[in-house]
Design an enzyme around this catalytic site. Structure first.
Site, mmCIF file in Angstrom:
data_model
loop_
_atom_site.group_PDB
_atom_site.id
_atom_site.type_symbol
_atom_site.label_atom_id
_atom_site.label_comp_id
_atom_site.label_asym_id
_atom_site.label_seq_id
_atom_site.Cartn_x
_atom_site.Cartn_y
_atom_site.Cartn_z
ATOM 1 N N CYS A 87 21.384 0.072 -21.546
ATOM 2 C CA CYS A 87 20.537 -1.019 -20.817
ATOM 3 C C CYS A 87 21.677 -2.059 -20.805
ATOM 4 O O CYS A 87 22.860 -2.286 -21.471
ATOM 5 C CB CYS A 87 19.620 -1.591 -22.023
ATOM 6 S SG CYS A 87 20.420 -2.505 -23.403
ATOM 7 N N GLU A 88 21.406 -2.831 -19.744
ATOM 8 C CA GLU A 88 22.502 -3.899 -19.373
ATOM 9 C C GLU A 88 22.310 -5.183 -20.344
ATOM 10 O O GLU A 88 23.274 -5.948 -20.214
ATOM 11 C CB GLU A 88 22.230 -4.527 -17.988
ATOM 12 C CG GLU A 88 20.940 -5.206 -17.726
ATOM 13 C CD GLU A 88 21.103 -5.868 -16.146
ATOM 14 O OE1 GLU A 88 21.539 -5.306 -15.482
ATOM 15 O OE2 GLU A 88 20.075 -6.682 -16.066
ATOM 16 N N HIS A 89 21.408 -5.315 -21.096
ATOM 17 C CA HIS A 89 21.551 -6.405 -22.006
ATOM 18 C C HIS A 89 22.313 -6.207 -23.464
ATOM 19 O O HIS A 89 22.835 -6.942 -23.886
ATOM 20 C CB HIS A 89 19.954 -6.604 -22.555
ATOM 21 C CG HIS A 89 19.116 -6.885 -21.475
ATOM 22 N ND1 HIS A 89 17.676 -6.943 -21.221
ATOM 23 C CD2 HIS A 89 19.370 -7.644 -20.349
ATOM 24 C CE1 HIS A 89 17.126 -7.245 -20.267
ATOM 25 N NE2 HIS A 89 18.195 -7.868 -19.510
ATOM 26 N N HIS A 90 22.389 -4.730 -23.766
ATOM 27 C CA HIS A 90 23.134 -4.680 -25.085
ATOM 28 C C HIS A 90 24.075 -3.507 -24.770
ATOM 29 O O HIS A 90 24.870 -3.224 -25.855
ATOM 30 C CB HIS A 90 22.157 -4.229 -26.124
ATOM 31 C CG HIS A 90 21.059 -5.152 -26.458
ATOM 32 N ND1 HIS A 90 19.841 -5.072 -25.776
ATOM 33 C CD2 HIS A 90 20.777 -6.209 -27.267
ATOM 34 C CE1 HIS A 90 19.010 -6.120 -26.272
ATOM 35 N NE2 HIS A 90 19.724 -6.677 -27.193
ATOM 36 N N GLN A 129 15.195 -0.326 -17.292
ATOM 37 C CA GLN A 129 14.148 0.592 -17.182
ATOM 38 C C GLN A 129 13.438 0.508 -15.782
ATOM 39 O O GLN A 129 13.211 1.548 -15.032
ATOM 40 C CB GLN A 129 13.405 0.981 -18.297
ATOM 41 C CG GLN A 129 12.236 2.373 -18.231
ATOM 42 C CD GLN A 129 11.757 2.674 -19.552
ATOM 43 O OE1 GLN A 129 12.253 2.673 -20.348
ATOM 44 N NE2 GLN A 129 10.328 3.224 -19.199
ATOM 45 N N HIS A 157 14.358 3.084 -26.331
ATOM 46 C CA HIS A 157 15.633 2.198 -26.173
ATOM 47 C C HIS A 157 16.289 1.932 -27.596
ATOM 48 O O HIS A 157 15.734 1.437 -28.661
ATOM 49 C CB HIS A 157 15.145 0.811 -25.627
ATOM 50 C CG HIS A 157 14.562 0.702 -24.171
ATOM 51 N ND1 HIS A 157 14.965 -0.141 -23.204
ATOM 52 C CD2 HIS A 157 13.883 1.990 -23.377
ATOM 53 C CE1 HIS A 157 14.362 0.350 -22.133
ATOM 54 N NE2 HIS A 157 13.994 1.302 -22.431
ATOM 55 N N CYS A 159 18.469 -0.073 -28.337
ATOM 56 C CA CYS A 159 18.603 -1.646 -28.795
ATOM 57 C C CYS A 159 17.352 -2.072 -29.395
ATOM 58 O O CYS A 159 17.026 -2.898 -30.081
ATOM 59 C CB CYS A 159 18.870 -2.544 -27.725
ATOM 60 S SG CYS A 159 17.699 -2.539 -26.305
HETATM 61 ZN ZN LIG Z 1 18.672 -3.329 -24.484
#
Ligand SMILES: [Zn+2]
Length: 193
Positions: A87-90, A129, A157, A159
């Site tokens: 995931c690009e956030h974490h 996703q 996920h 995260c």
């Molecule tokens: Zn994430």
């Protein structure tokens, strides 16, 4: 074509190890920056290509006369393609990922193994996703010329499962529906078994 800068990754992983208070020169960590850089090169391979370039890469279609008089053309469904992504956030792992890809061919048919290769390239990026779904649908549309594409994704996920609320078993479910799949509930139902 962009190229992943492994030397730069290596240098920065070394800094992260320092920032974590670890000793990057100790036996167990000595080779870690190099190993991580090599792993990133592999698991982020898809970062080297745009959707258009992936479409060109796997543009091996067969023309097929699929018309059966009085009937809608048969759809092609490839279910349960295994994948993982980050995931690009974490930059956290998305795992246990199962991807279903369905399309209704116009006059071009793509090899089934190519669909799995497209999924592989799209997931080997920093992703969301939802965007995995739209990227796959875009590429399938580009390659086959079909407007009718559906991509269904289920994944854990890390995260969410390994940090924060630690919702260990929660799965995220997304649907990307184009063309007839968007409007025809019966058709959509047929790929949901
Ligand atoms: Zn994430």
């Amino acid at each position: 074509m962009k190229k992943i800068d492994t030397a730069k990754i290596e240098k920065n992983i070394y800094e992260i190890l320092l920032a974590l208070g670890a000793d990057p020169e100790c036996e167990g960590l000595k080779e870690t920056p190099k190993r991580v850089a090599k792993m990133y090169e592999e698991v982020f391979e898809g970062m080297n290509y745009s959707n258009e370039e992936i479409a060109q890469k796997f543009d091996k279609t067969f023309s097929a006369d699929l018309d059966v008089e009085g009937h809608t053309k048969d759809m092609v469904v490839v279910k349960d393609i295994d994948a993982f992504s980050y995931c690009e956030h974490h930059m956290a792992l998305m795992y246990n990922m199962k991807i279903d890809v369905a399309y209704i061919p116009q006059d071009k048919v793509i090899g089934l193994s190519k669909i799995a290769r497209i999924v592989d390239m799209v997931t080997k990026r920093l992703q969301l996703q939802e965007r995995i779904g739209t990227d796959i649908a875009d590429i399938i549309q580009m390659v086959t010329g079909s407007k009718d594409v559906a991509v269904i994704i289920r994944a854990n996920h890390s995260c969410m499962t390994a940090r924060g609320i630690k919702n260990v078993n929660s799965k995220t479910y997304t649907q990307t529906l184009r063309g007839k799949f968007e409007t025809d509930a019966v058709l959509l139902n047929r790929i949901m078994y």
